[in-house]
Design a protein around this motif. Structure first.
Motif, mmCIF file in Angstrom:
data_model
loop_
_atom_site.group_PDB
_atom_site.id
_atom_site.type_symbol
_atom_site.label_atom_id
_atom_site.label_comp_id
_atom_site.label_asym_id
_atom_site.label_seq_id
_atom_site.Cartn_x
_atom_site.Cartn_y
_atom_site.Cartn_z
ATOM 1 N N ASP A 189 0.872 -1.174 0.000
ATOM 2 C CA ASP A 189 0.000 0.000 0.000
ATOM 3 C C ASP A 189 0.910 1.225 0.000
ATOM 4 N N ARG A 190 0.807 2.054 -1.037
ATOM 5 C CA ARG A 190 1.700 3.214 -1.158
ATOM 6 C C ARG A 190 0.874 4.451 -1.486
ATOM 7 N N ALA A 191 1.145 5.530 -0.777
ATOM 8 C CA ALA A 191 0.449 6.787 -1.035
ATOM 9 C C ALA A 191 1.425 7.938 -0.861
ATOM 10 N N VAL A 192 1.396 8.876 -1.792
ATOM 11 C CA VAL A 192 2.180 10.103 -1.705
ATOM 12 C C VAL A 192 1.213 11.264 -1.885
ATOM 13 N N VAL A 193 1.174 12.162 -0.903
ATOM 14 C CA VAL A 193 0.234 13.275 -0.978
ATOM 15 C C VAL A 193 0.912 14.560 -0.534
ATOM 16 N N ARG A 194 0.675 15.629 -1.264
ATOM 17 C CA ARG A 194 1.150 16.947 -0.897
ATOM 18 C C ARG A 194 0.154 17.590 0.071
ATOM 19 N N GLY A 195 0.664 18.456 0.922
ATOM 20 C CA GLY A 195 -0.194 19.085 1.909
ATOM 21 C C GLY A 195 -1.337 19.867 1.302
ATOM 22 N N GLU A 196 -1.071 20.562 0.179
ATOM 23 C CA GLU A 196 -2.125 21.368 -0.425
ATOM 24 C C GLU A 196 -3.237 20.518 -1.031
ATOM 25 N N ASN A 197 -2.969 19.202 -1.181
ATOM 26 C CA ASN A 197 -3.982 18.296 -1.733
ATOM 27 C C ASN A 197 -4.687 17.459 -0.662
ATOM 28 N N TRP A 198 -4.252 17.616 0.583
ATOM 29 C CA TRP A 198 -4.758 16.760 1.659
ATOM 30 C C TRP A 198 -6.267 16.842 1.799
ATOM 31 N N PHE A 199 -6.793 18.056 1.939
ATOM 32 C CA PHE A 199 -8.220 18.197 2.214
ATOM 33 C C PHE A 199 -9.077 17.843 1.004
ATOM 34 N N GLY A 200 -8.494 17.915 -0.179
ATOM 35 C CA GLY A 200 -9.218 17.420 -1.343
ATOM 36 C C GLY A 200 -9.306 15.908 -1.337
ATOM 37 N N ALA A 201 -8.208 15.258 -0.890
ATOM 38 C CA ALA A 201 -8.183 13.792 -0.853
ATOM 39 C C ALA A 201 -9.033 13.231 0.274
ATOM 40 N N THR A 202 -9.208 14.006 1.349
ATOM 41 C CA THR A 202 -9.955 13.523 2.519
ATOM 42 C C THR A 202 -11.342 14.152 2.623
ATOM 43 N N ASP A 203 -11.780 14.818 1.577
ATOM 44 C CA ASP A 203 -13.101 15.469 1.577
ATOM 45 C C ASP A 203 -13.239 16.450 2.740
ATOM 46 N N GLY A 204 -12.156 17.206 2.967
ATOM 47 C CA GLY A 204 -12.185 18.256 3.979
ATOM 48 C C GLY A 204 -11.916 17.803 5.389
ATOM 49 N N ARG A 205 -11.578 16.536 5.580
ATOM 50 C CA ARG A 205 -11.350 16.022 6.933
ATOM 51 C C ARG A 205 -9.880 16.136 7.321
ATOM 52 N N GLN A 206 -9.662 16.293 8.608
ATOM 53 C CA GLN A 206 -8.329 16.567 9.134
ATOM 54 C C GLN A 206 -7.454 15.321 9.233
ATOM 55 N N CYS A 207 -8.057 14.159 9.412
ATOM 56 C CA CYS A 207 -7.314 12.944 9.751
ATOM 57 C C CYS A 207 -7.594 11.814 8.771
ATOM 58 N N ALA A 208 -6.593 10.952 8.623
ATOM 59 C CA ALA A 208 -6.759 9.748 7.803
ATOM 60 C C ALA A 208 -5.983 8.617 8.451
ATOM 61 N N GLY A 209 -6.483 7.397 8.292
ATOM 62 C CA GLY A 209 -5.809 6.277 8.920
ATOM 63 C C GLY A 209 -6.098 4.958 8.231
ATOM 64 N N THR A 210 -5.248 3.992 8.521
ATOM 65 C CA THR A 210 -5.390 2.624 8.024
ATOM 66 C C THR A 210 -5.320 1.671 9.204
ATOM 67 N N PHE A 211 -6.211 0.709 9.228
ATOM 68 C CA PHE A 211 -6.211 -0.345 10.239
ATOM 69 C C PHE A 211 -6.120 -1.661 9.478
ATOM 70 N N LEU A 212 -5.027 -2.392 9.661
ATOM 71 C CA LEU A 212 -4.790 -3.607 8.891
ATOM 72 C C LEU A 212 -4.659 -4.812 9.810
ATOM 73 N N VAL A 213 -5.247 -5.934 9.369
ATOM 74 C CA VAL A 213 -5.196 -7.183 10.137
ATOM 75 C C VAL A 213 -4.765 -8.315 9.216
ATOM 76 N N TYR A 214 -3.819 -9.125 9.700
ATOM 77 C CA TYR A 214 -3.447 -10.370 9.022
ATOM 78 C C TYR A 214 -3.703 -11.523 9.985
ATOM 79 N N ASP A 215 -4.541 -12.460 9.565
ATOM 80 C CA ASP A 215 -4.841 -13.629 10.399
ATOM 81 C C ASP A 215 -5.430 -14.691 9.475
ATOM 82 N N ALA A 216 -4.594 -15.644 9.070
ATOM 83 C CA ALA A 216 -5.029 -16.628 8.077
ATOM 84 C C ALA A 216 -6.201 -17.473 8.565
ATOM 85 N N GLY A 217 -6.276 -17.736 9.857
ATOM 86 C CA GLY A 217 -7.328 -18.609 10.361
ATOM 87 C C GLY A 217 -8.647 -17.903 10.662
ATOM 88 N N ASN A 218 -8.618 -16.571 10.765
ATOM 89 C CA ASN A 218 -9.824 -15.866 11.211
ATOM 90 C C ASN A 218 -10.155 -14.625 10.391
#
Length: 288
Positions: A189-218
């Motif tokens: 997963d790769r992302a490159v973003v300039r500060g002036e494009n942040w609020f356009g990419a996040t629809d005006g929101r201040q924060c962005a995050g990723t929550f990832l889980v690896y668990d083959a059995g579940n």
């Protein structure tokens, strides 16, 4: 003739005081208990003593990462390796967010390496990075997993303008990758973003995050639990979506939030939903 020049017009000159620091934490299992077998935490890294929390999976060690610095400055290069040996179980979090200061013509770098052995369980849940005006951050998270291991982690950023004059960070270069035991990469997963494009990419929101889980059995069970959790979010505060990559046993949730508090609450809700799905118990919050 000497002509006065304002400080703002002077070119920035690096003082070459950037810190290149390598830190390491290694967890092992002894009987039913996980302990910190090895650690190297030079300045500005600092850690608490590992401790157990009631209701956690048996033997799980919880450890808080701390910093004796005021954040990351230009030319800082910090590398952290967290290893969980076979059968060990650890939750690693941070006491507070990491401030990324103005990098000027330079940059700051955070490089996290996670290794989870056979039947190991690692939860790596640091607080979001706070991107101040002028910050330029390269953030890399690389994980090596075993087919029987469990790994979940948070990766989040917050755009902050303390003066309120519309200034933004310079650039965020963010990369997440998962590798198998043979070193073959099966998720990137790769992302490159300039500060002036942040609020356009996040629809005006201040924060962005990723929550990832690896668990083959579940993975399917976790995906269902997270879907139910996301359905309870207020989209005006947190907007989230989930992807279940069944062929890779990976579940990914992407979030954008209006504030750091909303982002943190959403991340904690996702983590709690996974714990309930896997153990049947609601975990105790990690106090910060």
């Amino acid at each position: 003739m000497n002509i006065p020049v304002s400080v703002q017009d002077l070119p920035f000159r690096s003082t070459s005081l950037g810190r290149s620091v390598r830190a390491r934490l290694q967890f092992r299992k002894s009987g039913s208990r996980t302990y910190l077998a090895d650690q190297h935490t030079p300045h500005p890294f600092h850690i608490t003593r590992p401790f157990a929390i009631s209701g956690d999976p048996e033997g799980m060690a919880t450890l808080y990462l701390q910093s004796s610095a005021g954040g990351l400055y230009h030319d800082d290069d910090h590398h952290l390796c967290v290893e969980v040996d076979d059968g060990a179980c650890a939750h690693v979090t941070s006491q507070a967010s990491t401030i990324i200061h103005n990098s000027h013509q330079s940059s700051s770098r955070i490089d996290v390496e996670l290794k989870v052995g056979e039947n190991g369980w690692l939860e790596f849940c640091p607080e979001p990075a706070i991107l101040f005006p002028g910050a330029r951050l390269t953030s890399t998270l690389t994980a090596k997993v075993h087919p029987t291991s469990k790994l979940l982690f948070c990766d989040a950023q917050l755009c902050h303008d303390p003066e309120g004059d519309g200034a933004t960070f310079n650039e965020l270069d963010n990369k997440i990758s998962l590798n198998n035991e043979e070193g073959e990469t099966f998720y990137v997963d790769r992302a490159v973003v300039r500060g002036e494009n942040w609020f356009g990419a996040t629809d005006g929101r201040q924060c962005a995050g990723t929550f990832l889980v690896y668990d083959a059995g579940n993975a399917a069970l976790i995906s269902s639990a997270l879907e139910g959790c996301i359905a309870g979010f207020d989209p005006g505060c947190v907007y989230a979506g989930q992807t279940h990559l069944a062929d890779r046993s990976v579940v990914v949730v992407r979030l954008i939030a209006t504030s750091g508090a909303n982002l943190t609450n959403a991340m904690q809700a996702l983590w709690s939903a996974i714990r309930v799905a896997l153990t049947g118990k609601t975990p105790m919050p990690r106090r910060k």
